[in-house]
Design a protein around this motif. Structure first.
Motif, PDB file in Angstrom:
ATOM      1  N   ASN A 251      -7.779  -9.391 -10.281  1.00 56.24           N
ATOM      2  CA  ASN A 251      -6.815  -8.721  -9.398  1.00 56.24           C
ATOM      3  C   ASN A 251      -6.771  -9.453  -8.057  1.00 56.24           C
ATOM      4  OD1 ASN A 251      -6.137  -6.654 -11.212  1.00 56.24           O
ATOM      5  ND2 ASN A 251      -7.867  -5.389 -10.544  1.00 56.24           N
ATOM      6  N   GLN A 252      -5.610  -9.463  -7.438  1.00 53.38           N
ATOM      7  CA  GLN A 252      -5.444 -10.135  -6.152  1.00 53.38           C
ATOM      8  C   GLN A 252      -4.947  -9.124  -5.122  1.00 53.38           C
ATOM      9  OE1 GLN A 252      -3.418 -14.081  -6.408  1.00 53.38           O
ATOM     10  NE2 GLN A 252      -3.223 -13.607  -8.588  1.00 53.38           N
ATOM     11  N   PRO A 253      -5.845  -8.566  -4.324  1.00 49.29           N
ATOM     12  CA  PRO A 253      -5.432  -7.567  -3.326  1.00 49.29           C
ATOM     13  C   PRO A 253      -4.731  -8.213  -2.130  1.00 49.29           C
ATOM     14  CG  PRO A 253      -7.777  -7.352  -3.904  1.00 49.29           C
ATOM     15  CD  PRO A 253      -7.311  -8.687  -4.376  1.00 49.29           C
ATOM     16  N   PHE A 254      -3.423  -8.482  -2.270  1.00 45.80           N
ATOM     17  CA  PHE A 254      -2.622  -8.981  -1.165  1.00 45.80           C
ATOM     18  C   PHE A 254      -2.450  -7.863  -0.121  1.00 45.80           C
ATOM     19  CE2 PHE A 254      -2.306 -12.488  -3.630  1.00 45.80           C
ATOM     20  CZ  PHE A 254      -1.096 -13.119  -3.841  1.00 45.80           C
ATOM     21  N   THR A 255      -1.949  -8.230   1.036  1.00 43.47           N
ATOM     22  CA  THR A 255      -1.520  -7.227   2.003  1.00 43.47           C
ATOM     23  C   THR A 255      -0.139  -6.741   1.579  1.00 43.47           C
ATOM     24  OG1 THR A 255      -2.753  -8.296   3.778  1.00 43.47           O
ATOM     25  CG2 THR A 255      -1.018  -6.772   4.423  1.00 43.47           C
ATOM     26  N   SER A 256      -0.034  -5.475   1.233  1.00 45.79           N
ATOM     27  CA  SER A 256       1.216  -4.942   0.690  1.00 45.79           C
ATOM     28  C   SER A 256       1.933  -4.084   1.725  1.00 45.79           C
ATOM     29  CB  SER A 256       0.953  -4.119  -0.577  1.00 45.79           C
ATOM     30  OG  SER A 256       0.619  -4.957  -1.657  1.00 45.79           O
ATOM     31  N   TYR A 257       3.192  -4.399   1.934  1.00 41.26           N
ATOM     32  CA  TYR A 257       4.072  -3.603   2.802  1.00 41.26           C
ATOM     33  C   TYR A 257       5.145  -2.936   1.949  1.00 41.26           C
ATOM     34  CZ  TYR A 257       1.876  -6.515   6.385  1.00 41.26           C
ATOM     35  OH  TYR A 257       0.961  -7.148   7.186  1.00 41.26           O
ATOM     36  N   ILE A 258       4.783  -2.561   0.721  1.00 45.10           N
ATOM     37  CA  ILE A 258       5.761  -2.054  -0.246  1.00 45.10           C
ATOM     38  C   ILE A 258       6.131  -0.607   0.049  1.00 45.10           C
ATOM     39  CG2 ILE A 258       6.148  -1.571  -2.701  1.00 45.10           C
ATOM     40  CD1 ILE A 258       4.194  -3.889  -3.316  1.00 45.10           C
ATOM     41  N   GLY A 259       5.167   0.206   0.496  1.00 48.24           N
ATOM     42  CA  GLY A 259       5.467   1.612   0.792  1.00 48.24           C
ATOM     43  C   GLY A 259       5.848   2.379  -0.444  1.00 48.24           C
TER      44      GLY A 259
ATOM     45  N   ALA B 272      -0.790   8.226  13.482  1.00 51.55           N
ATOM     46  CA  ALA B 272       0.658   8.208  13.230  1.00 51.55           C
ATOM     47  C   ALA B 272       1.400   7.474  14.340  1.00 51.55           C
ATOM     48  CB  ALA B 272       1.170   9.636  13.089  1.00 51.55           C
ATOM     49  N   GLU B 273       1.034   7.744  15.591  1.00 56.77           N
ATOM     50  CA  GLU B 273       1.718   7.093  16.713  1.00 56.77           C
ATOM     51  C   GLU B 273       1.476   5.589  16.706  1.00 56.77           C
ATOM     52  OE1 GLU B 273       0.312   9.235  20.129  1.00 56.77           O
ATOM     53  OE2 GLU B 273       2.064  10.569  20.135  1.00 56.77           O
ATOM     54  N   ARG B 274       0.272   5.185  16.336  1.00 56.40           N
ATOM     55  CA  ARG B 274      -0.016   3.746  16.283  1.00 56.40           C
ATOM     56  C   ARG B 274       0.829   3.071  15.208  1.00 56.40           C
ATOM     57  NH1 ARG B 274      -3.050   0.376  13.336  1.00 56.40           N
ATOM     58  NH2 ARG B 274      -3.973  -1.469  14.376  1.00 56.40           N
ATOM     59  N   ILE B 275       0.914   3.703  14.029  1.00 61.33           N
ATOM     60  CA  ILE B 275       1.738   3.129  12.955  1.00 61.33           C
ATOM     61  C   ILE B 275       3.186   3.025  13.408  1.00 61.33           C
ATOM     62  CG2 ILE B 275       2.668   3.549  10.639  1.00 61.33           C
ATOM     63  CD1 ILE B 275      -0.017   4.936   9.974  1.00 61.33           C
TER      64      ILE B 275
ATOM     65  N   PHE C 238      10.115   6.011  10.864  1.00 62.00           N
ATOM     66  CA  PHE C 238       8.719   6.269  11.189  1.00 62.00           C
ATOM     67  C   PHE C 238       7.881   5.017  10.966  1.00 62.00           C
ATOM     68  CE2 PHE C 238       4.517   7.698   9.334  1.00 62.00           C
ATOM     69  CZ  PHE C 238       3.883   7.877  10.564  1.00 62.00           C
ATOM     70  N   ASP C 239       7.813   4.538   9.707  1.00 61.83           N
ATOM     71  CA  ASP C 239       6.952   3.388   9.407  1.00 61.83           C
ATOM     72  C   ASP C 239       7.615   2.364   8.499  1.00 61.83           C
ATOM     73  OD1 ASP C 239       7.033   4.631   6.941  1.00 61.83           O
ATOM     74  OD2 ASP C 239       4.895   5.103   6.842  1.00 61.83           O
ATOM     75  N   THR C 240       8.886   2.589   8.148  1.00 62.12           N
ATOM     76  CA  THR C 240       9.539   1.775   7.126  1.00 62.12           C
ATOM     77  C   THR C 240      10.874   1.240   7.631  1.00 62.12           C
ATOM     78  OG1 THR C 240       8.490   2.968   5.309  1.00 62.12           O
ATOM     79  CG2 THR C 240      10.530   1.802   4.791  1.00 62.12           C
TER      80      THR C 240
ATOM     81  N   SER D 230       6.965  -1.590   4.969  1.00 65.44           N
ATOM     82  CA  SER D 230       6.316  -0.346   5.380  1.00 65.44           C
ATOM     83  C   SER D 230       4.945  -0.673   5.963  1.00 65.44           C
ATOM     84  CB  SER D 230       6.156   0.621   4.198  1.00 65.44           C
ATOM     85  OG  SER D 230       7.402   1.055   3.712  1.00 65.44           O
ATOM     86  N   LEU D 231       4.682  -0.216   7.171  1.00 65.89           N
ATOM     87  CA  LEU D 231       3.379  -0.396   7.800  1.00 65.89           C
ATOM     88  C   LEU D 231       2.504   0.826   7.529  1.00 65.89           C
ATOM     89  CD1 LEU D 231       4.287  -2.083  11.220  1.00 65.89           C
ATOM     90  CD2 LEU D 231       4.160  -3.071   8.918  1.00 65.89           C
ATOM     91  N   ASP D 232       1.223   0.678   7.804  1.00 67.46           N
ATOM     92  CA  ASP D 232       0.302   1.785   7.531  1.00 67.46           C
ATOM     93  C   ASP D 232      -0.880   1.732   8.483  1.00 67.46           C
ATOM     94  OD1 ASP D 232      -1.682  -0.047   6.438  1.00 67.46           O
ATOM     95  OD2 ASP D 232      -0.485  -0.125   4.613  1.00 67.46           O
TER      96      ASP D 232
END
Length: 953
Positions: free
Chosen positions: A77-85, A360-363, A387-389, A423-425
């Motif tokens: 498995n390759q845990p990329f940084t995912s912004y998929i949301g 939440a505010e930071r995201i 909000f984040d997307t 999407s950020l988190d």
């Protein structure tokens, strides 16, 4: 002279998993009159199905070898940084929650809290979860979790259908801005029920009177935030109910659905500290108005009082559940996601309201900064408010951008050929925002982060800014240091009985060892950090794991294909009946809608048949608890033209291998039906007989029973289905699988991150170990039955006087002779430090005992001794030596507070709390006395009560 050193075997796991030692096994067999395990199992398994299991499996691996092998698979498995949301987000599991809850057997080996006196800790954690959900959604009643967001939405659809005023409508509106996996599950659930799902843009919805209900997403899947108040008012005016799928973290900043008049709020609590895990398990939530609480699916924790008037928690309003209402049940869901809900609740406890707002505010702030920088680069987000997307129109560059991102180990969301999403988190950093800018810059100068951070403004809509307070209860405002949280979790765990303290002898529930070596891999990043919708080349480890596990389960069951998607036994039942239904329809037999179900069946069976669009016809059982074959034949022939399926549990729910199972299957097949064999009791069959070889067309398997995934206090569960080849084309589909239609849950492989537990169990046990586990399960059950038969009647046995892997004690005569009920015995067992067996199922007034192969002879004897001592106390009531009302059974369980107070009973303190000498060394003290169920339903409180309520009590 050189001395030979015996090397022995590297695999000690089989002996670690199985409780009785060789000498114990010999003594137990002697008591039963057999000289070997093979002789015992040959006597128990009917001749007609012997030899149907050929476990063609490799020899078992040692624990270290199995972990190394699995580690190599995980490395693929390759845990990329995912912004998929799309409903799944990276998050941080706080280390004290990871260590003291997720990795703690006091939490993960516990059973569903049906016995409230020994479940006050996990009930309190679940009440915290309900309070969290109720506060954030603005709705007064929330349940103790559902399976995932998509299935929660499907439950909301049928909930609206039952309760909406617009009874003439059969159409349900679903916004196209809902997550795609949610829409897929809605379509699956709607089709058998004849519900029309209309997917459209809510801003263009013209005729509200057409619908009985609607589902909206808030914020939308593309990131947009819409004000739904006017639309909801129109739908209400037309007699429809409205469900809102809401992001729980966003609700710390946005107006909650309850405040803009939604009837239901639902969603996932995944981003409250639960790893992505390739899609699950994650706790869904469901909240609604007080007026609808009796129709809400799932479990509900409520506050009651015990017999001393002290506050005590319990599961409330059980009349909603399928074990009572059967095909008229609110839902067929039997498993919640308790372990995951408890993680989410403790995430809120640890961070508190201010901490959640900060996250939440930071995201949001990072997302606003990202959007401002992208705008400088000529890429303006499609959303004015988010909000984040973000959704970006990237035109002809889209494919290149995805390719470039993956080269940098980044996943962006694939929307279509000309747009993509980000999407950020909680895990996103400023450096990652800058890396995203660099990705899109295409030679342009990168924006200056600090300058944009100083000037970027909130992009939340001012009209939807949250004004109401939430999580004001002290529990969310005290435990913010690690020391305090650690002690709080310990305090709650100390209130409960789980498998780490004693045997849990629950018939039909198989509370067996969840070995530490099986549990270790679920916290590996390679399994936990993967988004479920990553490209296939990044999840090759999961592909190998699932492919191997499917083959292992086929070998165990005799089926030809397996789907791992169903994320609970109830979902497996449902997927199995859908496969049967689709098979009949593919042959033009659309009229086949009759499902035969024995009267002894678990309540989920008729509830599931109803959900699958089938009509239930109940078949009788004979005096020995077996299916009445003559009655079955008569009803199968009567409904020959419409017969779709038989649902039967094997061994039977009565704990017996029915001799006529082959004949039963043949009758159904001869009349055009398919045979669904409920796999709840597979723990008695692995290696001894195989349902796929003696007549079954499909079975679900409770991996949280036979295959060692922990119960977790009431979930997670995994309920994959095995099918014969002719049903394989109709297994659950998903956008991420070859077959696209028929998804039954949100992620393609359901609760994927806990599948390594079962893989480890099967690979370490091997074929020899699995067969031995089945034989020991049968031996332990028969040993208990033999030791107790002179004290309590054994209700059902096979023709040879033996039981399968569980036995039923008939306590009904004792009620007539002494007034002592099955409840009294169950509560008295708490004083001995035991969880009660299954009460009044499948026969009222009985106890069903399943010891499992994991329990040692010493523990079996300790339980049997407790049951014999209880029988002696009952005899004392029968003889008049003990008062019929004031006796240790009627007053059980006894608390420490009662012991040191004024003693008003006609029996001594020592008899009450130390009925056997072994308790002097290790005594479990129940935190509350017997809970008043009636009071709890009449005075329903299902969120954290004011602290004064405890002080007053």
């Amino acid at each position: 002279m050189t001395r030979s050193i015996p090397l022995g075997t590297a695999n000690e796991f089989i002996g670690r998993h199985i409780g009785p030692r060789e000498a114990d096994i010999a003594r137990m067999l002697e008591r039963l009159g057999f000289d070997s395990l093979d002789a015992l199992s040959d006597s128990v398994i009917p001749a007609s199905i012997k030899g149907t299991s050929v476990l063609d499996l490799p020899a078992g691996l040692g624990e270290a070898e199995a972990l190394d092998t699995l580690k190599a698979i995980a490395a693929r498995n390759q845990p990329f940084t995912s912004y998929i949301g799309q409903g799944y987000y990276g998050c941080h599991t706080p280390s004290p929650i990871l260590r003291n809850l997720l990795e703690n057997p006091a939490w993960y080996t516990a059973y569903t809290p049906y016995q409230p006196e020994i479940s006050q800790g996990r009930l309190e954690a679940l009440l915290n979860f309900q309070t969290l959900i109720s506060d954030l959604t603005g709705l007064p009643v929330a349940n103790a979790s559902l399976l995932d967001e998509a299935t929660a939405a499907a439950e909301a659809m049928t909930f609206c259908k039952r309760l909406a005023k617009n009874k003439a409508s059969n159409a349900f509106f679903a916004s196209r801005h809902c997550h795609a996996q949610t829409l897929a599950v809605l379509r699956t659930r709607a089709e058998p029920l004849g519900i029309e799902v209309v997917v459209g843009d809510e801003s263009a919805l013209d005729d509200a009177s057409r619908y009985f209900g609607a589902l909206l997403q808030y914020p939308a899947t593309d990131g947009d935030i819409q004000d739904h108040r006017a639309l909801i008012a129109r739908l209400h005016e037309a007699g429809a109910l409205v469900a809102v799928a809401a992001d729980l973290l966003a609700l710390t900043l946005l107006t909650p659905p309850g405040e803009f008049d939604a009837d239901v709020a639902l969603g996932t609590a995944q981003r409250f500290g639960v790893p992505l895990g390739f899609g699950g398990p994650h706790a869904a939530y469901f909240a609604t108005r007080d007026a609808y609480k009796r129709d809400m699916p799932g479990r509900l924790v409520g506050l009651s009082i015990d017999r001393h008037g002290k506050p005590a928690l319990r599961l409330a309003m059980q009349t909603r559940e399928q074990h009572i209402r059967r095909e008229k049940a609110t839902s067929n869901i039997c498993t919640a996601q308790v372990l995951l809900a408890n993680i989410a609740s403790m995430f809120a406890v640890y961070h508190g309201p201010a901490g959640l707002v900060r996250i939440a505010e930071r995201i949001h702030r990072l997302t606003a900064i990202l959007a401002a920088g992208l705008a400088q680069l000529g890429l303006k987000a499609e959303q004015a408010h988010f909000f984040d997307t973000l959704t970006l129109a990237t035109g002809a560059r889209t494919a290149t951008l995805h390719e470039r991102a993956r080269a940098q180990r980044i996943n962006l969301r694939e929307i279509d050929g000309e747009r993509l999403g980000i999407s950020l988190d909680e895990t996103t950093t400023p450096a990652q925002v800058e890396a995203l800018w660099a990705l899109f810059a295409d030679g342009q100068a990168a924006p200056a982060f600090d300058a944009l951070a100083a000037s970027a403004e909130s992009r939340l809509p001012a009209a939807l800014s949250r004004e109401s307070a939430f999580l004001t209860h002290p529990v969310f405002n005290r435990y913010h240091s690690e020391t305090e949280l650690m002690r709080y979790l310990r305090k709650l765990a100390d209130k409960d009985l789980a498998l780490d303290r004693s045997m849990i002898p629950l018939g039909s529930c198989t509370m067996k060892l969840n070995a530490a070596s099986e549990m270790i891999p679920i916290t590996w990043r390679e399994f936990g950090a993967l988004h479920p919708f990553v490209p296939a080349e990044q999840s090759q480890g999961y592909a190998q794991l699932t492919e191997e596990l499917e083959a292992l389960l086929c070998a165990c069951t005799g089926y030809d294909a397996v789907s791992l998607q169903p994320n609970a036994g109830s979902q497996g039942e449902y997927a199995g009946l859908l496969a049967i239904r689709a098979y009949h329809h593919s042959r033009g037999d659309t009229q086949r809608d009759i499902c035969l179900i024995p009267a002894s069946a678990h309540g989920t069976n008729p509830a599931t048949a109803s959900m699958a669009g089938m009509r239930v016809v109940v078949t009788a059982c004979d005096s020995r608890g077996n299916v009445d074959i003559d009655d079955l034949r008569a009803k199968a022939e009567e409904h020959k033209e419409r017969l779709a399926a038989l649902m039967i549990t094997y061994p039977s729910t009565h704990g017996v291998f029915e001799e006529g199972i082959r004949e039963i299957c043949a009758i159904v097949h001869d009349n055009g039906g398919q045979v669904y064999i409920d796999g709840a009791n597979m723990n008695a069959m692995v290696g001894l007989c195989a349902p796929g070889k003696f007549g079954g067309d499909v079975s679900h398997l409770n991996l949280h029973k036979t295959f060692c995934i922990p119960h977790g206090g009431g979930g997670p569960g995994v309920g994959p289905i095995g099918v014969k080849a002719h049903l394989a084309p109709f297994l659950p589909g998903h956008a991420g699988l070859e077959r696209k239609d028929g998804a039954v849950c949100a992620a393609p492989y359901g609760s994927a991150s806990i599948l390594p537990i079962t893989w480890m169990y099967i690979r370490m046990m091997g074929g020899e170990g699995l067969k031995r586990a089945s034989q020991l399960a049968i031996l332990n059950a028969n040993y208990i039955a033999r030791r107790l038969e002179e004290h309590y009647p054994i209700l059902y046995t096979g023709g040879n006087g033996l039981v399968a892997h569980e036995c039923i004690l008939d306590l009904r005569p004792l009620k007539d002779s002494s007034g002592i009920t099955v409840d009294d015995v169950a509560k008295r067992l708490i004083d001995f430090g035991f969880h009660a067996p299954t009460m009044s199922f499948p026969v009222a007034g009985t106890l069903m005992i399943e010891p499992t192969e994991s329990e040692s002879r010493e523990e079996l004897d300790r339980f049997v001794d407790a049951m014999i001592r209880i029988r002696e106390e009952i005899r004392a009531v029968e003889s008049g030596e003990l008062d019929k009302q004031d006796n240790p059974l009627k007053n059980a369980p006894h608390t420490a507070a009662e012991l040191v107070g004024e003693w008003r009973h006609g029996y001594g303190r020592e008899q009450a709390v130390y009925p056997t000498a072994s308790l002097l060394e290790a005594k479990y003290w129940p935190p509350v006395g017997r809970v008043d169920n009636v009071y709890g339903d009449r005075n329903l409180v299902c969120a954290c009560p004011p602290i004064e309520a405890y002080q007053d009590a």
